[in-house]
Design an enzyme around this catalytic site. Structure first.
Site, PDB file in Angstrom:
ATOM      1  N   ASP A  98      39.237  36.870  37.560  1.00 26.95           N
ATOM      2  CA  ASP A  98      39.563  37.410  38.877  1.00 26.95           C
ATOM      3  C   ASP A  98      39.768  38.933  38.714  1.00 26.95           C
ATOM      4  OD1 ASP A  98      40.945  37.638  41.455  1.00 26.95           O
ATOM      5  OD2 ASP A  98      42.778  37.699  40.267  1.00 26.95           O
ATOM      6  N   PHE A  99      39.839  39.662  39.819  1.00 27.30           N
ATOM      7  CA  PHE A  99      40.023  41.123  39.716  1.00 27.30           C
ATOM      8  C   PHE A  99      41.479  41.529  40.025  1.00 27.30           C
ATOM      9  CE2 PHE A  99      39.781  45.489  41.506  1.00 27.30           C
ATOM     10  CZ  PHE A  99      39.349  46.134  40.353  1.00 27.30           C
ATOM     11  N   ASP A 100      41.878  41.442  41.305  1.00 25.21           N
ATOM     12  CA  ASP A 100      43.209  41.946  41.691  1.00 25.21           C
ATOM     13  C   ASP A 100      44.328  41.113  41.076  1.00 25.21           C
ATOM     14  OD1 ASP A 100      42.806  44.081  43.959  1.00 25.21           O
ATOM     15  OD2 ASP A 100      41.352  42.504  44.342  1.00 25.21           O
ATOM     16  N   ASP A 118      45.388  34.937  38.716  1.00 28.49           N
ATOM     17  CA  ASP A 118      46.824  35.107  38.981  1.00 28.49           C
ATOM     18  C   ASP A 118      47.287  34.472  40.282  1.00 28.49           C
ATOM     19  OD1 ASP A 118      45.412  37.115  40.571  1.00 28.49           O
ATOM     20  OD2 ASP A 118      47.420  37.828  41.083  1.00 28.49           O
TER      21      ASP A 118
HETATM   22 MG    MG Z   1      44.089  37.938  41.978  1.00 26.37          MG
END
Ligand code: MG
Length: 261
Positions: free
Chosen positions: A22-24, A195
């Site tokens: 994932d990124f953020d 996350d």
């Molecule tokens: Mg995320």
């Protein structure tokens, strides 16, 4: 699972290994203004190193794919945006055709959100989704979440939970898990790191693939935060502390791949 056994399982057959994140909140710290998010220093270098050393390296994010391309300009890195509804193919954004019938409702929801919540950040995601963020005014969170749920029902859209946010999206079965399954077809080992709520679908996909022995190694990495759902850590094989922890784990993986050579 210890870090060393995780790394050993991923360097066994590098061309058949996939590293997906994932990124953020996973590779980029969460910031008050979503438009200002950038990858942690060092992340681009470690992703570049991975692209050269394992079969597949991919980012699956809720962000528009053009945003991902602006933040992660790395040749050979697979970018999938809007939870699987957008991909970058030869530099062009390709939309999943199943999303098209929902685009008028997404536009309507975005217009309504801007009228109903002038004090909150309404993020229009390339016309394919809209996210209502209350990080700037947490007191509005409960009411904003209720509005998003009601609007999703009324307009026939899916509501996705996020960290201090709700997203309205096309009501199609595509999610991070279905995307991950597609990416892993020719692989026998995979790491997925995330996350947030949307990442649990990718953990589910690894569970499904491991259950039918489609993967020799399936590593769920939970990127811990104070805001993410508890399942991110309770279901993880490895828990790391925020984007810095994930970056360090991926650097260790690069070192283990080089040692193997
Ligand atoms: Mg995320």
């Amino acid at each position: 699972m210890s870090t060393s056994s995780v790394l050993a399982s991923l360097v066994h057959d590098p061309p058949r290994t996939a590293v997906v994140a994932d990124f953020d909140g996973s590779l980029a710290p969460i910031v008050a203004d979503p438009a200002a998010a950038v990858a942690l220093p060092g992340v681009l270098e470690v992703l570049e190193d991975l692209v050269g050393n394992v079969g597949t390296v991919a980012i699956i994010s809720g962000r528009p794919v053009e945003f991902l391309a602006s933040r992660l300009p790395i040749g050979g890195l697979i970018l999938v945006g809007n939870y699987g509804l957008e991909r970058l193919v030869d530099g062009l954004v390709v939309l999943d055709p199943s999303a098209a019938p929902f685009l008028p409702a997404i536009a309507e929801a975005a217009d309504e959100a801007e009228r109903a919540w002038p004090g909150l950040h309404v993020e229009r995601k390339g016309g394919i989704a809209v996210t209502l963020h209350w990080r700037g005014d947490p007191d509005q969170g409960e009411a904003a979440a209720a509005w998003a749920e009601a609007t999703g029902v009324r307009l026939g859209l899916k509501v996705v939970l996020g960290r201090m946010a709700r997203e309205l999206r096309p009501n199609v079965p595509t999610d991070k898990g279905t995307v991950l399954e597609g990416l892993l077809r020719d692989h026998d080992a995979a790491l997925f790191a995330g996350d947030d709520h949307g990442d649990l679908a990718a953990f589910d996909a690894l569970d499904r693939l491991a259950a039918v022995c489609a993967l020799r190694a399936a590593v769920r990495v939970g990127v811990a935060s104070t805001e993410g759902p508890a399942e991110i850590c309770s279901r993880a094989d490895v828990v790391v502390d925020g984007p810095a922890g994930l970056s360090a784990l991926l650097s260790e993986l690069v070192a283990a791949l080089r040692e193997r050579d």
